[in-house]
Write a protein that holds these residues in place. Structure first.
Motif, mmCIF file in Angstrom:
data_model
loop_
_atom_site.group_PDB
_atom_site.id
_atom_site.type_symbol
_atom_site.label_atom_id
_atom_site.label_comp_id
_atom_site.label_asym_id
_atom_site.label_seq_id
_atom_site.Cartn_x
_atom_site.Cartn_y
_atom_site.Cartn_z
ATOM 1 N N THR A 1 7.372 55.286 38.652
ATOM 2 C CA THR A 1 8.482 54.457 39.065
ATOM 3 C C THR A 1 8.656 54.486 40.568
ATOM 4 N N THR B 1 22.697 52.004 28.397
ATOM 5 C CA THR B 1 22.146 52.726 29.549
ATOM 6 C C THR B 1 21.471 51.773 30.521
ATOM 7 N N ILE B 2 20.687 50.850 29.991
ATOM 8 C CA ILE B 2 20.010 49.880 30.854
ATOM 9 C C ILE B 2 21.025 48.963 31.521
ATOM 10 N N ARG C 1 22.565 50.732 34.373
ATOM 11 C CA ARG C 1 21.573 50.794 35.462
ATOM 12 C C ARG C 1 21.503 49.463 36.218
ATOM 13 N N LEU C 2 21.530 48.366 35.480
ATOM 14 C CA LEU C 2 21.441 47.056 36.122
ATOM 15 C C LEU C 2 22.689 46.753 36.944
ATOM 16 N N ARG D 1 24.815 49.053 38.292
ATOM 17 C CA ARG D 1 24.965 49.975 39.421
ATOM 18 C C ARG D 1 23.846 49.837 40.433
ATOM 19 N N ARG D 2 22.635 49.600 39.946
ATOM 20 C CA ARG D 2 21.499 49.516 40.867
ATOM 21 C C ARG D 2 20.522 48.458 40.362
ATOM 22 N N ILE E 1 11.617 48.124 34.671
ATOM 23 C CA ILE E 1 12.806 48.197 33.824
ATOM 24 C C ILE E 1 12.548 47.478 32.498
#
Length: 445
Positions: A5, A368-369, A372-373, A375-376, A387
């Motif tokens: 990653t 969770t994904i 993530r999307l 926040r970042r 991703i």
């Protein structure tokens, strides 16, 4: 085939070392040799006649590719820098391998099927062709629940069309003419080849640095989508996933080239074929939002699937819901045969309230994904591919009903990430005029 990653991680360095060993030929040889063994075992042991037929043809193609890669390695050892071991030669062998292990089996099985063999296609080919006939005759590719219930019990499964309406277009040729070249797999192959050709052209045309490294990474990405047995076997025997995957990869390539509008159209076309493309579309829209192009990408990414759904929704909404939602979720009149022994299926079958547990795990991964999307969000096409790849991998492993062949999606997306990183015209923070654009840094943030 990839697990990194960030280009500075130990995993990334190990992958780079493996990928570039002997100019990439060592991994080529390992891939073709392993594929030869897989195809030979499939030809002898598979319980599915189309798979055995594929293995008998593909074993020869992979064996010839193994011989060619061995010859290249020997030539490179004796004369470093020889064109025989260069990238153009590797591209030629890849094209030959795809032709002999995917396209040739498609043609031979289609001809045999047209000649009367009833065991030369998986159920999805028949389903798509029936959907095309219904679309031409009734304006919808779907049968309603009453019509499916009226079918004999052994035919009810084939009465379902668990795809988006656009997939029926591949069945229209057979609805018009009964010939080998109207087999749905032939048109799956044509669409896949066109999308991959557009992908290669798009990434080669970018003005990013390090063209030799980019070309090598691009070759590896194309290999993952074409000559891996999971892809070649899928195309030869069923094939409906390959155009969806190719269009998703093309969308990511267009994103790397800085064309968010066209990227949205490509992933939207994939979403009009199959639900598997919808998560890719969502992540791609998040990427585009960091470039202030979210609306342009969303217009195609969401608009095309909606345009495909509206006509059939107006014709028979209950049939659409029965086929596209109830059946995949396990609430249809019959159960989907897609039951590979992944964790989600094992949990659903062996744990008390297993389906609820598997569903809860899927929801947890999705949340969770989503966090993530929010926040970042991904700022590069490579990060978007990673991703999507890891997200789809988690979903495939946790779904109660799934297929081994679906692993083609995450494998191809993850392997494509390095090529996208090296071709990205605006790596780094997605700000117009970013002075670090095209430096190749922060490709995986």
């Amino acid at each position: 085939m990839t697990a990194h990653t960030d280009p500075a991680t130990p995993a990334a360095r190990r992958w780079a070392a493996l990928d570039t060993a002997a100019g990439g030929l060592a991994l080529d040889l390992g891939l073709y040799a392993a594929a030869t063994a897989f195809a030979a075992i499939t030809a002898v042991t598979s319980t599915l006649p189309p798979h055995r037929a594929w293995g008998a043809v593909a074993t020869i193609g992979y064996a010839l590719a193994t011989l060619a890669a061995t010859t290249q390695l020997l030539a490179r050892h004796r004369a470093p820098g020889t064109p025989l071991a260069g990238l153009p030669a590797r591209w030629t062998i890849t094209a030959f391998t795809w032709a002999t292990t995917a396209l040739l089996p498609v043609v031979t099985q289609s001809i045999e099927r047209a000649g009367g063999r009833t065991d030369r296609a998986q159920e999805e080919v028949i389903v798509v062709e029936h959907a095309g006939a219904r679309l031409a005759e009734h304006g919808t590719p779907y049968l309603g629940p009453d019509a499916i219930a009226a079918l004999p019990p052994g035919e009810q499964l084939l009465g379902y069309t668990p795809y988006q309406p656009g997939m029926a277009l591949f069945g229209l040729p057979r609805a018009a003419v009964d010939a080998w070249w109207t087999d749905a797999r032939v048109w799956f192959a044509v669409a896949t080849a066109l999308a991959l050709a557009a992908l290669v052209t798009t990434l080669r045309a970018t003005a990013a640095p390090a063209p030799p490294r980019r070309a090598a990474a691009l070759l590896r990405a194309v290999q993952a989508a074409t000559v891996l047995p999971v892809g070649a076997l899928t195309l030869a025997t069923g094939g409906d996933d390959l155009p969806v995957l190719a269009l998703c990869l093309l969308a990511l390539a267009l994103a790397a080239a800085g064309r968010p509008g066209r990227a949205g159209l490509a992933v939207g076309a994939a979403g009009a074929l199959k639900l598997f493309a919808w998560p890719v579309a969502i992540v791609l829209i998040c990427w585009a939002a960091t470039r202030r192009s979210g609306s342009r990408t969303a217009l195609g990414a969401l608009g095309l699937p909606v345009l495909a759904l509206l006509p059939v929704l107006l014709v028979d909404s209950d049939a659409l819901v029965e086929n596209v939602l109830r059946f995949p979720l396990g609430h249809g009149l019959v159960t989907s045969p897609a039951q590979s022994p992944f964790p989600g299926h094992l949990i659903a079958e062996t744990v008390p309230a297993g389906r609820a547990v598997a569903a809860a795990l899927l929801v947890a991964v999705g949340l969770t994904i989503a966090v993530r999307l929010l926040r970042r969000p991904p700022r590069t096409a490579a990060a978007t591919a990673l991703i999507c790849g890891y997200g789809l991998l988690a979903a495939i492993l946790l779904m109660p009903t799934t297929r081994f062949g679906y692993l083609l999606y995450p494998i191809a997306l993850l392997v494509a990430a390095p090529a996208l990183a090296l071709a990205d015209t605006r790596n780094g923070p997605g700000i117009p005029g970013n002075p670090r654009a095209g430096t190749g840094r922060k490709a995986y943030t």
